[in-house]
Design a protein around this motif. Structure first.
Motif, PDB file in Angstrom:
ATOM      1  N   MET A   9      24.222  13.475 -51.490  1.00 13.89           N
ATOM      2  CA  MET A   9      25.371  12.769 -51.578  1.00 13.89           C
ATOM      3  C   MET A   9      26.681  13.988 -52.161  1.00 13.89           C
ATOM      4  N   ARG A  15      29.142   8.575 -58.529  1.00 18.89           N
ATOM      5  CA  ARG A  15      28.143   9.194 -58.158  1.00 18.89           C
ATOM      6  C   ARG A  15      27.101   8.524 -58.930  1.00 18.89           C
ATOM      7  N   ILE A 190      24.352   3.384 -45.283  1.00 18.42           N
ATOM      8  CA  ILE A 190      23.858   5.017 -44.969  1.00 18.42           C
ATOM      9  C   ILE A 190      23.621   5.164 -43.710  1.00 18.42           C
ATOM     10  N   ARG A 206      30.456   0.677 -49.822  1.00 19.11           N
ATOM     11  CA  ARG A 206      30.199   1.948 -49.879  1.00 19.11           C
ATOM     12  C   ARG A 206      29.671   2.408 -48.632  1.00 19.11           C
ATOM     13  N   TYR A 208      28.537   5.688 -46.149  1.00 18.80           N
ATOM     14  CA  TYR A 208      28.170   7.218 -46.139  1.00 18.80           C
ATOM     15  C   TYR A 208      27.892   7.434 -44.565  1.00 18.80           C
ATOM     16  N   TYR A 224      34.964   2.614 -50.353  1.00 17.31           N
ATOM     17  CA  TYR A 224      34.592   4.277 -50.598  1.00 17.31           C
ATOM     18  C   TYR A 224      33.650   4.762 -49.240  1.00 17.31           C
ATOM     19  N   CYS A 225      34.551   5.422 -48.649  1.00 14.19           N
ATOM     20  CA  CYS A 225      34.179   6.190 -47.214  1.00 14.19           C
ATOM     21  C   CYS A 225      33.815   7.514 -47.562  1.00 14.19           C
ATOM     22  N   ASN A 226      32.748   8.174 -46.847  1.00 16.15           N
ATOM     23  CA  ASN A 226      32.409   9.469 -47.109  1.00 16.15           C
ATOM     24  C   ASN A 226      31.663   9.809 -45.849  1.00 16.15           C
ATOM     25  N   GLN A 228      30.524  12.987 -45.018  1.00 17.75           N
ATOM     26  CA  GLN A 228      29.436  13.796 -45.580  1.00 17.75           C
ATOM     27  C   GLN A 228      29.418  15.003 -44.496  1.00 17.75           C
ATOM     28  N   SER A 234      37.223   8.327 -41.063  1.00 15.87           N
ATOM     29  CA  SER A 234      37.193   6.773 -41.965  1.00 15.87           C
ATOM     30  C   SER A 234      38.511   5.940 -41.527  1.00 15.87           C
ATOM     31  N   GLY A 240      37.521   8.109 -51.114  1.00 18.48           N
ATOM     32  CA  GLY A 240      36.516   9.028 -50.531  1.00 18.48           C
ATOM     33  C   GLY A 240      37.229  10.179 -49.575  1.00 18.48           C
TER      34      GLY A 240
END
Length: 243
Positions: A9, A15, A190, A206, A208, A224-226, A228, A234, A240
């Motif tokens: 992450m 977090r 995820i 959330r 990811y 929240y978007c990530n 990574q 997004s 994020g």
């Protein structure tokens, strides 16, 4: 044995909260050893089958072709085409399908949680309001459709889909180009190494990404978007990294 491999992450906001939620979810989806007390286990035919689960009074009725392997907590009838499963001493149910193409459908909401292992064939599962944990496993385009509850979907390493519904759902994808639709609720998605698409839907989601450029769609709510490592994109996210 199925275990969830948690991705690294690369974020700081929220977090501790997110990691705590994921830790609890990981414990929930770790399979338990099947025992006659407390758990019902049904085995699908290795030649492929369509299993329909319904209720009749205090019993769960399973119809469809089942394996020679004796089920746990159930009695087989009519040349292994019907299983009668008393629910009095059971708190959870598991369905393990074989290596061929299968379809598992819950026609009436079950009075307990349901875990489904779809196996190596081209498969599909449709839940009906009970809490579902679905492992799509081996083949391309396997699909888990949870329905209205807090459901969990864990895919294998081929192109597979997780479809939630009303409820706080959790999707974890492996390799392949996968799709995730959380639906209404506070969902966690995820994605794995493939080029994936994740749609959170209404709610505080959330999302990811994984190692490839994924597309993350937040929708209505505080999302929240990530992306990574994959550096995807997004859409309609409130917090994020904007990538």
């Amino acid at each position: 044995m199925h275990m969830i491999k948690m991705p690294a992450m690369f974020f700081s906001t929220g977090r501790k909260l997110v990691v705590g939620v994921l830790t609890v979810l990981a414990l929930l989806v770790t399979p338990t050893v099947a025992t006659p007390a407390g758990q019902i286990v049904i085995y699908g035919s290795h030649k492929g089958s369509t299993l329909t689960l319904s209720t009749k009074g205090s019993k769960i009725i399973v119809k469809g072709r089942m394996a020679h392997h004796r089920p746990i907590g159930c009695r087989l009838k009519h040349h292994r085409l019907v299983a009668v499963c008393p629910t009095r001493n059971a708190s959870r149910m598991e369905v393990d399908m074989g290596p061929s193409g299968d379809f598992v459908k819950v026609a009436e909401r079950l009075p307990m949680s349901l875990t489904v292992h779809l196996g190596a064939g081209s498969d599909k599962f449709i839940g009906n309001g009970e809490r579902d944990i679905c492992y799509s496993e081996g083949s391309r385009r396997n699909r888990c459709i949870g329905g209205p509850n807090n459901d969990i979907c864990i895919t294998g390493n081929r192109n597979s889909d997780c479809v939630g519904g009303p409820g706080n759902d959790y999707c974890h994808h492996g390799d392949g180009s996968d799709g995730c639709w959380g639906g209404p609720g506070n969902d966690i998605c995820i994605m794995g190494p493939g080029q994936d698409g994740c749609h959170g839907g209404p709610g505080n989601d959330r999302l990811y990404g994984g190692a490839s450029p994924d597309q993350l769609y937040g929708g209505r709510g505080d999302d929240y978007c990530n992306g990574q490592r994959g550096w995807g994109k997004s859409h309609a996210c409130d917090a994020g990294p904007r990538r």
